[in-house]
Design a protein around this motif. Structure first.
Motif, PDB file in Angstrom:
ATOM      1  N   GLU A 182       0.850  -1.187   0.000  1.00  0.00           N
ATOM      2  CA  GLU A 182       0.000   0.000   0.000  1.00  0.00           C
ATOM      3  C   GLU A 182       0.892   1.245   0.000  1.00  0.00           C
ATOM      4  O   GLU A 182       1.843   1.350   0.758  1.00  0.00           O
ATOM      5  N   VAL A 183       0.551   2.218  -0.817  1.00  0.00           N
ATOM      6  CA  VAL A 183       1.355   3.440  -0.988  1.00  0.00           C
ATOM      7  C   VAL A 183       0.549   4.646  -0.474  1.00  0.00           C
ATOM      8  O   VAL A 183      -0.637   4.761  -0.796  1.00  0.00           O
ATOM      9  N   ARG A 216       3.705   3.854  -9.291  1.00  0.00           N
ATOM     10  CA  ARG A 216       2.702   4.639  -8.588  1.00  0.00           C
ATOM     11  C   ARG A 216       3.005   6.117  -8.910  1.00  0.00           C
ATOM     12  O   ARG A 216       4.116   6.604  -8.670  1.00  0.00           O
ATOM     13  N   ILE A 217       1.985   6.786  -9.495  1.00  0.00           N
ATOM     14  CA  ILE A 217       2.180   8.139 -10.037  1.00  0.00           C
ATOM     15  C   ILE A 217       1.246   9.104  -9.315  1.00  0.00           C
ATOM     16  O   ILE A 217       0.082   8.780  -9.076  1.00  0.00           O
ATOM     17  N   GLU A 247      -2.324   7.664 -10.030  1.00  0.00           N
ATOM     18  CA  GLU A 247      -2.451   6.638 -11.067  1.00  0.00           C
ATOM     19  C   GLU A 247      -1.597   5.441 -10.690  1.00  0.00           C
ATOM     20  O   GLU A 247      -0.545   5.594 -10.068  1.00  0.00           O
ATOM     21  N   HIS A 248      -2.131   4.208 -11.132  1.00  0.00           N
ATOM     22  CA  HIS A 248      -1.391   2.949 -10.925  1.00  0.00           C
ATOM     23  C   HIS A 248      -1.141   2.335 -12.278  1.00  0.00           C
ATOM     24  O   HIS A 248      -2.072   2.083 -13.041  1.00  0.00           O
ATOM     25  N   LYS A 249       0.114   2.110 -12.616  1.00  0.00           N
ATOM     26  CA  LYS A 249       0.467   1.440 -13.862  1.00  0.00           C
ATOM     27  C   LYS A 249       1.449   0.338 -13.530  1.00  0.00           C
ATOM     28  O   LYS A 249       2.647   0.575 -13.417  1.00  0.00           O
ATOM     29  N   ILE A 292      -1.732  13.117   1.709  1.00  0.00           N
ATOM     30  CA  ILE A 292      -2.404  13.774   0.583  1.00  0.00           C
ATOM     31  C   ILE A 292      -3.564  12.889   0.128  1.00  0.00           C
ATOM     32  O   ILE A 292      -3.377  11.682  -0.134  1.00  0.00           O
ATOM     33  N   ARG A 293      -4.751  13.509   0.051  1.00  0.00           N
ATOM     34  CA  ARG A 293      -5.940  12.799  -0.419  1.00  0.00           C
ATOM     35  C   ARG A 293      -6.169  13.153  -1.877  1.00  0.00           C
ATOM     36  O   ARG A 293      -5.843  14.257  -2.325  1.00  0.00           O
ATOM     37  N   PRO A 294      -6.756  12.218  -2.636  1.00  0.00           N
ATOM     38  CA  PRO A 294      -7.022  12.505  -4.063  1.00  0.00           C
ATOM     39  C   PRO A 294      -8.003  13.671  -4.194  1.00  0.00           C
ATOM     40  O   PRO A 294      -8.940  13.810  -3.408  1.00  0.00           O
ATOM     41  N   SER A 295      -7.766  14.517  -5.172  1.00  0.00           N
ATOM     42  CA  SER A 295      -8.628  15.664  -5.466  1.00  0.00           C
ATOM     43  C   SER A 295      -8.323  16.112  -6.873  1.00  0.00           C
ATOM     44  O   SER A 295      -7.542  15.476  -7.597  1.00  0.00           O
TER      45      SER A 295
END
Length: 1194
Positions: A306-307, A331-332, A325-327, A316-319
């Protein structure tokens, strides 16, 4: 902009590339093309800018002032016009035609030609632009006295249009006039313009310049074109840069938090360990422009981990801003629209491990959106250089000639920021501020030229010529248009300030103030403003009204002259210029020439000369002075005087023994001057020699001549004296003879009194007179028989006794001044008087001061030892000894003499006694007469004793034995023993003589030698010598000398001499008194000295003591020490100073003391001792002791 000076920066605006520096320069071109309000955009490509362009004519059309400002100035000038007679008028002309403007100035009130200047716009002086298209002319018409000034424009062009100004100045006068020129195109269409020819540059001395040649106004500067720069990684720059360049890089790339970035740089330089969770970690740092997007990528070793992403420790929460992104194993995280708040530390965690990075948000470069403009200013003005940048409150740096400007409290530079606008403010600009100023931002820079010149100086109030009275204040005042300093000169030399001369400068006003003007203050004064080639001249003329100085005359201006003498009356006069003097008397002028009465004139005085004064010359004389400043008048009274007439013969009204009283009348004519006094002379009748009696003038008409000889006939006469001189003598008086009795006898005193008699003595009268002195009459009377008044202290009071009560003690006149009145009853009291008798009669009596008691009085004896006998009396053998010792005592004392306690042999020593003294006389003194002589004076039970030491001295005998101790080389050592007979005096020295055996002639070798051994040197080798020695004391050398028995042979060369061995002599000696102190008697009020002599080695220290108390710093004592003789001087001693005195000598080898007694006779009163500073208790004790020791004296 001309390409020959450098390339201009070209900015991209709206698809067209136009140089921002060319915009202000192209405005004349746009006006020339007739395009209003920038409706036409002029586009110049790079090919056009790279070519050389020239214009046809000098650019004197630039610098126009706004029409409204010039109109206001023109209106102001029209109101103050004072010089123009005809002003140039506004005109219009077509392109290619000529036009002339004319100004006229009236020269009636002008001493020289006025100065005229032509301007275009606000500041462009057209005098420097005269040439092909502009000509200036001036003419002068002598008949009408009119100056005509012309300005002609040839082949006018449209850019010549604008506002013009004509200024005329003369000394402190100024006049100005403004006018306009309009240039019209004949076709009314805008012509095509050849840009290349318009930008054609003018060469030196050429007149083919283009119309847009801006090189005459602006100095070209080379500006490198801005090139596209590649993307720069600031992080890499900082990592590889020197720490000293960090600040420069931060400014260049817009880094605001340099300190925080360096901290993160330090952390990022740490070496990261290999991670098991991350196959690829974050880069050490990321950089993004403000508003851009950044991408963080990590690759996991295990995709199941888990990252989590963190910013400054917060997850930091996604917004919309943060996108994840996961490729696969990557982990981006994307950060959109980056701002400065995103500039921080980021890290990502996977399991228990994490990796971090730094994000740097770079601001976009700050661009200069509005360039600096070249500026011209005057000294003292405030200059503002303004530019605009792309961002508000951006960091901007200012430079002057490449050096950064740092504003501060003491700096004249201030930087003002208003949003995007940045302004450099220079307070009070000077010529030193002329430079190239530039502004630099992170994205660009801009430069401009600042030219600071002096303002045109106007003379508002010129200096004026002044004429000032002497002593008044001189004030030269001028006013110029600027507040500048200047220099004052007088006759070409600088003016130096002093207490009298002050230079004042207040704002634009300059003053030269001279208090109390002097003649030397006259001259040409010039004020020259600093930095301007302008002078303000003025002439100062000092005048002084004439004055006549009569200080040397009397209050009524009267001059007295003696008849027959020459009068030269010099009257000092003042005035500038020197006045002309005219003398007159009774309305008749006295001319200058060679007459008896004449006038003489000099620069500072006027003189009236009368060669031989006469009585008719008396009168009032007038003197008149005149010059350009005024007139002066004075009157002087001249009085001719002479000596007075002689007085009448004097009258002698009263005659005395040696005096008389005389009187006289004043002379009839006083000579025209008041009588000051009289001189009196007398002579014996039989003589022809007159003697003056008074050397000071006698003010009265009576006089008392004195000091005449009785019995001799005299005559007197008078001289009158006034201010002129002495009159002739008067006739002599009648002869008179002075004659009078003698004066009373003097010093009447009681000589002796017995039980039945009184002996009186007196002195003769002070004045006996010509009648002589026949004798004396002594009279007495008893106190009980009549009442008598007590006389005063001097015995001069008369007794209130009838003449019958006085009894004559002598029936016949006596010649002697001593008489004994006998047959008087015991215990009676009598009054006594004595008279002197001569041919003129008896004199006034002399009275004894008090009644005399007829009873014998016992007076205790007193011996008055003379001062020289209080010490040892020394005489030589054969000399006479005659000593007189006075004494007192009544009745007659009994005297007894003894020598050394035994009776005196009267066959050898004669003694004579009287009532008042005793005499001891030795005709030829012998040494046996030496000794101590005691005198005893006895009156009944009272006894007084005294002692005298007599020492009779003679020459000493010869030394006893003289031996030759040793002979070596040229030297002989002698020794001898002192003589047996020292002559009753101490041996003071020896005299040594030598004699050659061949001649036996004696020669003195040493004199006054004190020791008993001596070495004789410098003897002749080969000779044989004898020696003899004389002894010497205070009487001289001994009669005989002792000679050596053997001779001393001085051996010749070759004789071996062995030097004797001598031990060092010890000269140290304990102190020893060689002359002791002796008991001394002193008289009160007369200085006394105590003497003794001491020897010792080292030199002893001497201390004087009185009654065992050391004498220190007492002004009544003075101590001396010279060659071993010690002296103590007691200044004006009193009985209080009597006592035991001791002299103490001390050195390292011992101490010795010697004492003597000092007795001071002639006591003082209590008051006198108190005035001398003696304490009252000591005075009282001293007087009681003195009374107890001598009760009969008190």
């Amino acid at each position: 902009m001309a390409h020959s000076e450098g390339r201009g920066q070209v900015a991209e605006e709206g698809g067209e590339r136009t140089s921002p520096l060319l915009k202000p320069l192209l405005s004349p071109l746009l006006r020339y093309l007739g395009t209003p309000n920038d409706l036409i955009n002029l586009t110049l490509n790079s090919a056009t800018l790279s070519e050389h362009c020239y214009i046809e004519d000098q650019e004197w059309s630039l610098g126009e002032a706004p029409a409204g400002e010039e109109q206001d100035k023109q209106n102001a000038n029209s109101q103050m016009s004072t010089l123009f007679v005809e002003k140039p008028q506004t005109g219009s002309v077509k392109v290619g035609e000529n036009i002339t403007f004319i100004a006229k100035v009236k020269a009636e009130d002008l001493l020289r030609k006025p100065t005229v200047k032509w301007f275009k716009g606000k500041w462009m002086d057209l005098a420097s632009k005269a040439g092909k298209h502009l000509q200036l002319k001036e003419t002068f018409e002598r008949q009408t006295r009119m100056y005509t000034f012309e300005m002609q424009i040839i082949k006018a062009k449209e850019n010549y249009a604008g506002n013009y100004r004509c200024e005329v100045t003369y000394k402190d006068k100024f006049d100005s006039c403004s006018f306009d020129l309009e240039v019209h195109e004949s076709t009314g269409m805008t012509p095509n313009i050849d840009i290349r020819s318009a930008f054609k540059r003018s060469g030196e001395g050429q007149e083919d310049a283009g119309e847009l040649d801006f090189s005459g106004l602006l100095k070209r500067r080379e500006v490198k074109p801005q090139e596209e720069e590649p993307e720069v990684d600031v992080w890499e720059l900082l990592k590889n840069a020197n720490p000293s360049e960090y600040e420069k890089i931060a400014f260049q790339y817009g880094i605001t938090d340099l300190r925080g970035m360096l901290k993160r740089l330090k952390r990022m330089r740490r070496v990261e360990k290999k991670s098991a969770a991350f196959a690829k970690i974050l880069d050490p740092a990321y950089q993004v422009d403000k508003g851009g997007r950044v991408r963080f990528v990590v690759e996991l070793a295990d995709p199941k981990l888990e990252v989590k992403w963190y910013k400054n420790g917060q997850e930091i929460r996604p917004s919309t801003k943060y996108i994840f992104e996961h490729k696969g194993c990557e982990r981006i995280m994307f950060i959109n629209n980056c701002s400065l708040t995103d500039d921080s530390e980021y890290y990502v965690t996977a399991g228990d491990e994490k990796c971090s990075t730094e994000l740097f948000v770079r601001e976009p470069p700050i661009m200069v959106t509005k360039q600096l403009e070249d500026t011209k200013a005057y000294c003292g003005e405030t200059v503002e250089l303004e530019c605009e940048v792309s961002e508000d409150d951006a960091n901007v740096k200012w430079f002057k000639n490449g050096e950064e400007i740092f504003p501060g409290p003491k700096s004249r530079y201030r930087i003002k920021v208003e949003g995007k606008k940045h302004i450099l403010i220079i307070e009070g600009a000077t010529k030193a501020d002329t430079a190239e100023y530039s502004v630099m931002t992170t994205g660009g820079q801009s430069s401009a030229k600042l030219s600071v010149d002096l303002k045109p100086l106007k003379i508002l109030t010129p200096l004026t010529d002044q004429t000032v009275n002497l002593g008044k204040e001189i004030c030269l005042k001028c006013e110029v248009s600027e507040n500048i300093t200047g220099k004052w000169t007088k006759n070409g030399l600088p003016v130096q300030e002093s207490d009298r001369l002050k230079v004042v400068h207040k704002g634009r006003i300059h003053k030269l103030v001279i208090a109390n003007a002097l003649v030397e203050d006259e001259g040409d004064y010039v004020f020259t403003p600093d930095a301007y080639n302008i002078t303000l001249p003025a002439k100062v003329h000092v005048i002084d009204p004439p004055k006549i100085i009569l200080d040397g005359l009397d209050a009524d201006n009267t001059v007295t002259v003696i008849a027959g003498s020459k009068l030269r009356l010099e009257i000092p006069v003042t005035g500038e210029p020197p006045p002309k003097a005219i003398w007159s008397r009774a309305d008749k002028a006295i001319m200058e020439g060679s007459g008896r009465i004449r006038a003489e004139s000099y620069p500072d005085s006027s003189t009236l000369v009368i060669d031989v004064a006469e009585k008719d010359d008396s009168g009032v004389y007038h003197i008149n002075l005149k010059n350009e400043a005024g007139e002066a008048h004075a009157s002087i009274k001249i009085k001719v005087v002479d000596i007075p007439d002689p007085p009448v013969a004097p009258n002698v009204t009263e005659v005395g023994d040696d005096w008389c009283i005389m009187s006289w009348e004043p002379p009839v004519y006083d000579g025209g001057s008041p009588i000051l006094g009289y001189f009196i002379e007398r002579k014996k009748k039989q003589s022809s020699r007159w003697m003056r009696l008074n050397f000071d003038l006698c003010k009265e008409t009576t006089f008392e001549p004195k000091k005449m000889i009785e019995g001799v006939a005299y005559e007197v006469r008078i001289f009158a004296v006034n201010a002129i001189g002495i009159s002739k003598p008067s006739m002599p008086s009648r002869p008179f003879v002075p004659l009078a009795v003698t004066s009373p006898p003097t010093l009447l005193a009681v000589d002796s009194v017995t039980d039945t008699s009184v002996t009186m003595k007196w002195r003769p009268p002070d004045q006996i007179g010509a009648a002589g002195l026949d004798g004396y009459v002594l009279e007495y009377c008893f106190e009980g028989c009549t009442s008598a008044k007590q006389s005063d202290e001097n015995g001069e009071a008369a007794y209130d006794l009838p003449a019958d009560n006085w009894l004559a003690a002598n029936t016949d006149l006596i010649d002697k001044t001593k008489f004994t009145i006998t047959g008087l009853p015991t215990d009676a009291k009598i009054f006594v008087r004595v008279k002197a008798v001569n041919k003129a009669g008896a004199s006034e009596p002399k009275y004894y001061s008090q009644p005399i008691l007829v009873k014998e009085i016992i007076e205790p004896p007193k011996i008055r030892i003379p001062r020289h006998l209080k010490q040892t009396y020394i005489r030589r053998v054969g000399e006479a000894v005659n000593l007189v010792i006075p004494f007192q005592g009544k009745p007659r004392p009994e005297l007894t003499w003894k020598k050394d306690g035994a009776e005196i042999d009267k066959n050898q020593i004669n003694i004579r006694n009287s009532e008042t003294d005793t005499i001891i006389f030795i005709r030829k003194a012998e040494r046996s007469h030496s000794g101590k002589y005691d005198l005893q004076v006895k009156v009944e039970k009272y006894t007084e004793t005294a002692s005298i030491d007599i020492q009779i001295v003679d020459r000493p005998g010869p030394p006893q034995l003289v031996k030759i101790e040793d002979v070596w080389g040229e030297n002989v050592a002698l020794s001898w023993t002192p003589p047996k007979d020292d002559g009753n005096a101490a041996i003071t020295g020896y005299t040594i003589q030598k004699a050659d055996k061949k001649s036996m002639e004696w020669f003195t070798v040493i004199e006054h030698y004190h020791r008993t051994s001596a070495t004789i040197t410098e003897l002749v080798i080969g000779n044989e010598y004898y020696f003899r020695v004389f002894a010497e004391n205070m009487c001289g050398l001994s009669e005989d000398a002792t000679m050596t028995k053997e001779s001393a042979v001085i051996a010749k060369d070759g004789k071996i001499y062995k030097n004797p061995v001598y031990e060092d002599f010890d000269f140290t000696e304990a102190p020893m008194f060689t002359q002791p102190l002796v008991n001394t008697y002193a008289i009160a009020g007369y200085n006394a000295t105590l003497n003794c002599s001491v020897r010792g080695n080292p030199k002893p220290k001497i201390t004087w003591m009185k009654n065992k108390v050391a004498i220190v710093d007492d002004p009544r004592y003075r101590m001396f020490s010279n060659q071993g003789v010690c002296t103590l001087e007691i200044r004006k001693p009193s009985p209080y100073d009597g006592g035991t005195y001791c002299c103490k000598a001390v050195n390292d080898l011992g101490t010795v003391e010697i004492e003597c007694k000092l007795e001071v006779k002639g006591g003082l009163s209590f008051c006198r001792l108190l005035l001398q500073g003696v304490p009252p208790n000591i005075i009282d004790s001293y007087l009681r002791d003195l009374q107890s020791s001598n009760p009969e004296e008190y």
